[in-house]
Design a protein around this motif. Sequence first.
Motif, mmCIF file in Angstrom:
data_model
loop_
_atom_site.group_PDB
_atom_site.id
_atom_site.type_symbol
_atom_site.label_atom_id
_atom_site.label_comp_id
_atom_site.label_asym_id
_atom_site.label_seq_id
_atom_site.Cartn_x
_atom_site.Cartn_y
_atom_site.Cartn_z
ATOM 1 N N GLN A 127 0.809 -1.214 0.000
ATOM 2 C CA GLN A 127 0.000 0.000 0.000
ATOM 3 C C GLN A 127 0.846 1.271 0.000
ATOM 4 O OE1 GLN A 127 -3.832 -0.251 1.714
ATOM 5 N NE2 GLN A 127 -3.569 1.595 2.938
ATOM 6 N N TYR A 128 1.974 1.251 0.713
ATOM 7 C CA TYR A 128 2.738 2.493 0.900
ATOM 8 C C TYR A 128 4.152 2.452 0.323
ATOM 9 C CZ TYR A 128 -1.036 3.393 4.172
ATOM 10 O OH TYR A 128 -2.274 3.569 4.729
ATOM 11 N N HIS B 127 0.072 7.224 16.779
ATOM 12 C CA HIS B 127 -0.383 6.523 15.577
ATOM 13 C C HIS B 127 -0.158 5.017 15.702
ATOM 14 C CE1 HIS B 127 -1.010 10.288 13.464
ATOM 15 N NE2 HIS B 127 0.235 10.654 13.719
ATOM 16 N N GLU C 58 2.553 5.748 8.964
ATOM 17 C CA GLU C 58 2.021 6.183 7.669
ATOM 18 C C GLU C 58 0.543 5.814 7.541
ATOM 19 O OE1 GLU C 58 1.829 7.942 3.976
ATOM 20 O OE2 GLU C 58 3.440 8.058 5.460
ATOM 21 N N HIS C 59 0.197 4.603 7.960
ATOM 22 C CA HIS C 59 -1.202 4.194 7.869
ATOM 23 C C HIS C 59 -2.076 5.027 8.799
ATOM 24 C CE1 HIS C 59 -4.465 1.550 6.747
ATOM 25 N NE2 HIS C 59 -4.776 1.402 8.034
ATOM 26 N N ARG D 204 -1.557 8.099 9.777
ATOM 27 C CA ARG D 204 -1.691 9.450 9.240
ATOM 28 C C ARG D 204 -2.567 9.495 7.997
ATOM 29 N NH1 ARG D 204 4.711 11.198 9.764
ATOM 30 N NH2 ARG D 204 4.617 11.973 11.928
ATOM 31 N N THR D 205 -2.439 8.465 7.153
ATOM 32 C CA THR D 205 -3.104 8.484 5.852
ATOM 33 C C THR D 205 -4.552 8.022 5.919
ATOM 34 O OG1 THR D 205 -0.981 8.034 4.792
ATOM 35 C CG2 THR D 205 -2.956 7.654 3.471
ATOM 36 N N HIS D 206 -4.811 6.971 6.689
ATOM 37 C CA HIS D 206 -6.151 6.372 6.704
ATOM 38 C C HIS D 206 -6.753 6.219 8.104
ATOM 39 C CE1 HIS D 206 -6.494 5.383 2.449
ATOM 40 N NE2 HIS D 206 -5.243 4.934 2.474
ATOM 41 N N CYS D 207 -5.955 5.769 9.055
ATOM 42 C CA CYS D 207 -6.516 5.326 10.328
ATOM 43 C C CYS D 207 -6.458 6.448 11.373
ATOM 44 C CB CYS D 207 -5.747 4.092 10.820
ATOM 45 S SG CYS D 207 -6.681 3.067 11.977
ATOM 46 N N ALA D 208 -7.128 7.563 11.055
ATOM 47 C CA ALA D 208 -7.141 8.714 11.947
ATOM 48 C C ALA D 208 -7.922 8.398 13.216
ATOM 49 C CB ALA D 208 -7.758 9.911 11.236
ATOM 50 N N ASP E 1 -10.606 6.880 7.342
ATOM 51 C CA ASP E 1 -10.875 6.523 5.949
ATOM 52 C C ASP E 1 -10.507 5.050 5.773
ATOM 53 O OD1 ASP E 1 -11.041 6.179 3.233
ATOM 54 O OD2 ASP E 1 -9.338 7.482 2.760
ATOM 55 N N ASN F 158 -9.637 1.000 2.060
ATOM 56 C CA ASN F 158 -8.321 0.613 1.577
ATOM 57 C C ASN F 158 -8.099 -0.852 1.939
ATOM 58 O OD1 ASN F 158 -6.420 0.478 4.184
ATOM 59 N ND2 ASN F 158 -7.872 2.183 4.432
#
Length: 234
Positions: free
Chosen positions: A23-24, A165, A207-208, A210-214, A219, A222
């Motif tokens: 994914q990243y 995170h 990264e996950h 910050r990007t998706h798992c707020a 979000d 994914n």
Amino acid sequence: MSSQDASWDEAAVRDLHGDLVDQYGAVGATDAHGAESDPDPGDGVRQLITTILSQNVADANTERAAESLFSTYGSFEAIESAPLDELAEAIRVAGLAETKAERIQRALAAIREETGGAYSLAFLDAMATDEAKAWLTEIKGVGPKTASVVLNFHFGKPTMAVDTHVERVSKRFGLVPESASNARAHDVLDATIPDELTYPLHVLLIEHGRTHCAARNADCDNPVCDRYCDCEWC
């Protein structure tokens, strides 16, 4: 595999790492230890001070505080012996300036006393990870996250630095019990994650997060969340 039915043996952790890489992308260039090279001439001392500055503050302000600190004082000895109010003013942008100034001076004093006068953490390299972490966390104001950053990033020791995170994502994925304290989360992840994946998973979980798992309104659309997460937004 949601967090409700996850069985986190080594194979499952390696699968998670592979899915996060898909994914990243793979974590960037690392040295032989598996952590980003730290050219710090203070044998880990600068890393420790910078990590204390980073506690509960944004990265940009940490960088500004570190630049101010190391341009104001020409040596670790000067930082330790500086008047507390003057030192606090030099790092004001990092927040909690008086508290962090005390922690920095306390850490420098502990290092100097341990080494007989040198400002170096090189002695930690010969210690087992648990022993080295115990030495660092004996310093008031140095918790498991700060200790793990120094030991993993500078010395390449296999201990996970668990920030907000990493803790949030690990709990949502079932890597760590939901009720676990931050200190317990460090212990669980250190026992679960293969040594060579400690640093890359640290980076990828952040990264996950910050990007998706707020923390709120995650979000979850994914593949990683589809497979591993069952938070309220999934």
